[in-house]
Design a protein around this motif. Structure first.
Motif, PDB file in Angstrom:
ATOM      1  N   LEU A  66      33.320  -8.171  -7.584  1.00 32.73           N
ATOM      2  CA  LEU A  66      32.065  -8.417  -6.870  1.00 32.73           C
ATOM      3  C   LEU A  66      30.819  -8.188  -7.896  1.00 32.73           C
ATOM      4  N   THR A  70      27.946 -10.606  -8.509  1.00 31.95           N
ATOM      5  CA  THR A  70      26.522 -10.319  -8.139  1.00 31.95           C
ATOM      6  C   THR A  70      25.488 -10.022  -9.209  1.00 31.95           C
ATOM      7  N   TYR A  94      20.362 -19.318  -1.572  1.00 29.81           N
ATOM      8  CA  TYR A  94      20.695 -18.199  -0.547  1.00 29.81           C
ATOM      9  C   TYR A  94      21.205 -19.003   0.968  1.00 29.81           C
ATOM     10  N   GLU A 125      30.029 -14.962  -2.896  1.00 32.55           N
ATOM     11  CA  GLU A 125      29.367 -14.719  -4.077  1.00 32.55           C
ATOM     12  C   GLU A 125      29.670 -15.605  -5.362  1.00 32.55           C
TER      13      GLU A 125
END
Length: 168
Positions: A66, A70, A94, A125
């Motif tokens: 992640l 991210t 989003y 993600e």
């Protein structure tokens, strides 16, 4: 995105320079943390949590992915698109990945437990990072002009302030 301040860089060369600097720093930090977690997850879990938590080492290593994902989303979404005035694109991405996550998160968790939770978050993600990257490449690198920044609303005095001044 509603919690983030709205900013706009009118100078596109300044926006690209910010992107390059931020990209190097953020990718280097997230990559270093990813490598550290991958190398030392088992040692850390055993030392701080003990043997009963041995099964969480795989989950921790999976979640380490992640960090780079991210950082890609942050660089290309928040710093790239938002700094160039493309707030609507960020909001739409989003919203799309949130809806997508809602569709498969519950079945993944029900059938795979903790691993399903991590996998569903990784998929979400990754989809967001890929969408931010391609949207940034399409709009910024291709030279699509940014929308004009919205005019800030002019603050007016409240009626109670006017009444209070009238009596003084």
């Amino acid at each position: 995105t509603c919690a983030l301040p709205i900013y706009h860089i009118a100078d596109q060369s300044a926006a690209r320079a910010l992107m390059r600097r931020a990209m190097v720093v953020v990718f280097a930090l997230s990559g270093a943390m990813f490598v550290a977690i991958e190398l030392f997850a088992s040692v850390g879990v055993r030392m701080w949590l003990g043997e009963p938590f041995h099964d969480t080492i795989l989950l921790l290593r999976m979640e380490a992915v992640l960090l780079p994902l991210t950082s890609v989303a942050f660089i290309f979404g928040n710093l790239g698109l938002m700094a160039s005035g493309r707030h609507r694109a960020v909001r739409n991405i989003y919203a799309a990945v949130t809806v997508m996550h809602l569709l498969y998160a519950v079945p993944f968790v029900m059938y795979m437990g903790a691993r399903g939770t991590v996998i569903s978050v990784l998929i979400t993600e990754a989809a967001g990072a890929i969408a931010f990257y391609f949207c940034y490449r399409r709009e910024i690198a291709a030279g699509v002009p940014a929308p004009a920044p919205a005019r800030a609303p002019v603050a007016e005095e409240s009626p109670t302030t006017k009444i209070g001044r009238a009596h003084v």
